[in-house]
Design a protein around this motif. Structure first.
Motif, PDB file in Angstrom:
ATOM      1  N   UNK A 245      29.427  36.326  16.770  1.00 53.74           N
ATOM      2  CA  UNK A 245      29.965  36.917  17.942  1.00 53.74           C
ATOM      3  C   UNK A 245      30.366  38.032  18.935  1.00 53.74           C
ATOM      4  N   UNK A 246      30.043  39.704  18.166  1.00 57.51           N
ATOM      5  CA  UNK A 246      30.263  40.615  18.535  1.00 57.51           C
ATOM      6  C   UNK A 246      28.919  41.493  18.928  1.00 57.51           C
ATOM      7  N   UNK A 247      27.380  40.563  18.270  1.00 55.72           N
ATOM      8  CA  UNK A 247      26.100  40.660  19.544  1.00 55.72           C
ATOM      9  C   UNK A 247      26.174  40.546  20.604  1.00 55.72           C
ATOM     10  N   UNK A 248      26.741  39.485  20.918  1.00 53.98           N
ATOM     11  CA  UNK A 248      26.597  38.569  22.232  1.00 53.98           C
ATOM     12  C   UNK A 248      25.073  38.552  22.147  1.00 53.98           C
ATOM     13  N   UNK A 249      24.829  39.603  23.509  1.00 53.18           N
ATOM     14  CA  UNK A 249      23.433  39.130  24.703  1.00 53.18           C
ATOM     15  C   UNK A 249      22.283  39.697  24.131  1.00 53.18           C
ATOM     16  N   UNK A 250      22.488  41.157  22.845  1.00 55.28           N
ATOM     17  CA  UNK A 250      21.919  41.555  21.996  1.00 55.28           C
ATOM     18  C   UNK A 250      20.887  40.803  21.530  1.00 55.28           C
ATOM     19  N   UNK A 251      21.414  39.433  21.249  1.00 62.12           N
ATOM     20  CA  UNK A 251      20.819  38.241  20.122  1.00 62.12           C
ATOM     21  C   UNK A 251      19.832  37.090  21.444  1.00 62.12           C
ATOM     22  N   UNK A 252      20.205  37.716  22.755  1.00 58.44           N
ATOM     23  CA  UNK A 252      18.979  36.951  23.257  1.00 58.44           C
ATOM     24  C   UNK A 252      19.559  35.332  22.875  1.00 58.44           C
ATOM     25  N   UNK A 253      20.184  34.558  22.909  1.00 57.43           N
ATOM     26  CA  UNK A 253      20.273  33.366  22.969  1.00 57.43           C
ATOM     27  C   UNK A 253      19.790  32.797  21.462  1.00 57.43           C
ATOM     28  N   UNK A 254      19.573  33.533  20.508  1.00 58.82           N
ATOM     29  CA  UNK A 254      19.232  33.445  19.075  1.00 58.82           C
ATOM     30  C   UNK A 254      20.851  33.685  17.788  1.00 58.82           C
ATOM     31  N   UNK A 255      20.823  32.825  17.012  1.00 51.54           N
ATOM     32  CA  UNK A 255      21.091  32.863  16.089  1.00 51.54           C
ATOM     33  C   UNK A 255      21.453  33.653  15.098  1.00 51.54           C
ATOM     34  N   UNK A 256      22.059  34.249  14.515  1.00 48.77           N
ATOM     35  CA  UNK A 256      21.736  35.250  13.231  1.00 48.77           C
ATOM     36  C   UNK A 256      21.484  33.545  12.313  1.00 48.77           C
ATOM     37  N   UNK A 257      20.117  34.535  11.584  1.00 48.60           N
ATOM     38  CA  UNK A 257      19.873  33.391  10.559  1.00 48.60           C
ATOM     39  C   UNK A 257      20.532  33.868   9.728  1.00 48.60           C
ATOM     40  N   UNK A 258      20.641  32.597   8.695  1.00 45.04           N
ATOM     41  CA  UNK A 258      21.124  32.669   7.287  1.00 45.04           C
ATOM     42  C   UNK A 258      20.131  32.774   6.079  1.00 45.04           C
ATOM     43  N   UNK A 259      20.032  33.331   5.283  1.00 44.06           N
ATOM     44  CA  UNK A 259      18.730  33.016   4.166  1.00 44.06           C
ATOM     45  C   UNK A 259      19.153  33.679   2.961  1.00 44.06           C
ATOM     46  N   UNK A 260      19.046  32.016   1.828  1.00 46.77           N
ATOM     47  CA  UNK A 260      19.240  32.992   0.801  1.00 46.77           C
ATOM     48  C   UNK A 260      17.700  32.646  -0.351  1.00 46.77           C
ATOM     49  N   UNK A 261      18.073  34.560  -0.273  1.00 46.00           N
ATOM     50  CA  UNK A 261      16.601  34.769  -0.622  1.00 46.00           C
ATOM     51  C   UNK A 261      16.138  34.167  -1.759  1.00 46.00           C
ATOM     52  N   UNK A 262      15.145  34.495  -2.353  1.00 45.16           N
ATOM     53  CA  UNK A 262      14.186  34.152  -3.474  1.00 45.16           C
ATOM     54  C   UNK A 262      14.420  34.101  -4.508  1.00 45.16           C
ATOM     55  N   UNK A 263      13.836  33.560  -5.702  1.00 48.76           N
ATOM     56  CA  UNK A 263      14.426  33.647  -7.065  1.00 48.76           C
ATOM     57  C   UNK A 263      13.929  35.100  -7.734  1.00 48.76           C
ATOM     58  N   UNK A 264      12.679  35.773  -7.305  1.00 42.19           N
ATOM     59  CA  UNK A 264      11.940  37.478  -7.854  1.00 42.19           C
ATOM     60  C   UNK A 264      13.130  37.425  -7.318  1.00 42.19           C
ATOM     61  N   UNK A 265      13.661  37.915  -5.513  1.00 38.08           N
ATOM     62  CA  UNK A 265      14.642  39.351  -5.298  1.00 38.08           C
ATOM     63  C   UNK A 265      15.879  39.046  -5.807  1.00 38.08           C
ATOM     64  N   UNK A 266      16.692  37.547  -5.912  1.00 39.43           N
ATOM     65  CA  UNK A 266      17.735  36.779  -6.426  1.00 39.43           C
ATOM     66  C   UNK A 266      17.603  38.140  -8.315  1.00 39.43           C
ATOM     67  N   UNK A 267      16.745  37.828  -9.254  1.00 36.96           N
ATOM     68  CA  UNK A 267      16.660  38.466  -9.810  1.00 36.96           C
ATOM     69  C   UNK A 267      17.446  39.211 -10.750  1.00 36.96           C
ATOM     70  N   UNK A 268      17.094  40.135  -9.381  1.00 38.84           N
ATOM     71  CA  UNK A 268      17.506  42.614  -9.414  1.00 38.84           C
ATOM     72  C   UNK A 268      18.282  42.133  -9.209  1.00 38.84           C
ATOM     73  N   UNK A 269      19.252  41.010  -8.016  1.00 44.52           N
ATOM     74  CA  UNK A 269      20.602  41.447  -7.399  1.00 44.52           C
ATOM     75  C   UNK A 269      21.866  40.881  -7.722  1.00 44.52           C
ATOM     76  N   UNK A 270      21.388  39.860  -8.823  1.00 45.88           N
ATOM     77  CA  UNK A 270      22.474  38.379  -9.224  1.00 45.88           C
ATOM     78  C   UNK A 270      23.271  38.240  -8.750  1.00 45.88           C
ATOM     79  N   UNK A 271      23.633  36.528  -9.291  1.00 43.34           N
ATOM     80  CA  UNK A 271      24.384  35.841  -7.779  1.00 43.34           C
ATOM     81  C   UNK A 271      25.668  36.373  -7.469  1.00 43.34           C
TER      82      UNK A 271
END
Length: 288
Positions: free
Chosen positions: A251-277
């Protein structure tokens, strides 16, 4: 010259994204209770299985792909007619994966240029995708590598975690800082800076941390003289928080996204092992 792009599984590219972009992904290994699995490939190496293992206090660790595995990936590409490779990887300050790429390069039958993005997660993914676009346009191998480096240098990676304990176990933050943060119930906002994870700010609650992440992401998006940015919200076992943050940024970035969505990504297991749920982060990538 036909140039291929290789990256590693921490870049967070889905199989569909990698195939569409023409990027080859080398998996790191997730080790749970002594059993090793390929990150993002084996069904045991998923964010869901990782979160379950962490909650059950089963021993979890990670390891880089061996130089031999990386070399085999390179040679497989060479057999398809590829004439050179740009190999784009997460920060050498946080993983020995880049070193594996360097060692494999020395034995490869075709030229390989390894790139240390000095980033992690989706930031590495954005650098690999930028390199793939340059390769598709016919750029020479050194130019493709330079595009990856330039993209990585301009990216801002911010995140917070419920506890610093997982980063402490992996040696990514100091033991004293982790213990103090846990004792005071502080929610640190972390940043990737020059390839390392550093504390940017400290807030008292997760609600404040999410609000501050949004403000810092907005600042990063408007801090570059560009017409467009790509943004990814990352999480581990925190889909509701990620969706709220993504909606606010969209909502706040608006035109800077040029019509794209802000992507939502769950990190992979290897990265997740170092940051936790509970991990929640934002990657802001100004478009080249």
């Amino acid at each position: 010259m036909s140039v291929a792009v290789v990256t590693d599984s921490t870049a967070g590219l889905t199989p569909e994204e990698a195939e569409k972009a023409g990027v080859t992904v080398v998996p790191l290994q997730l080790v749970i209770a002594g059993a090793s699995y390929d990150d993002g490939v084996d069904p045991e190496a998923t964010p869901e299985h990782l979160a379950e293992a962490l909650r059950e206090f089963r021993p979890v660790s990670t390891s880089r792909p061996s130089p031999q595995v990386v070399l085999e990936t390179y040679e497989d590409l060479a057999e398809t007619g590829v004439e050179a490779i740009v190999s784009v990887h997460l920060s050498s300050q946080l993983s020995a994966t880049y070193e594996s790429a360097q060692l494999a390069t020395r034995r490869c039958s075709i030229p390989v240029v390894p790139v240390d993005t000095r980033q992690i997660g989706a930031a590495t993914g954005y650098a690999a995708l930028a390199a793939a676009r340059a390769a598709a346009l016919g750029a020479p191998v050194e130019e493709v590598a330079e595009v990856a480096r330039r993209q990585a240098e301009r990216i801002t990676s911010l995140f917070y975690v419920d506890t610093l304990e997982y980063l402490r176990r992996g040696g990514r933050v100091g033991a004293v800082g982790a213990l103090v943060g846990s004792a005071l119930a502080v929610k640190p906002i972390l940043q990737v800076e020059d390839g390392r994870i550093v504390t940017l700010e400290k807030v008292r609650t997760s609600v404040r941390a999410i609000a501050r992440l949004e403000e810092l992401a907005m600042k990063a998006a408007h801090g570059e003289a560009v017409d467009a940015v790509d943004v990814t919200v990352c999480h581990l076992a925190n889909p509701e928080g990620a969706e709220r943050l993504a909606a606010g940024l969209s909502a706040r970035l608006g035109s800077l996204l040029h019509g794209e969505d802000v992507a939502v990504q769950e990190v992979g297991a290897v990265l997740g092992a170092h940051v936790g749920p509970g991990l929640l982060g934002v990657v802001v990538a100004p478009r080249l």
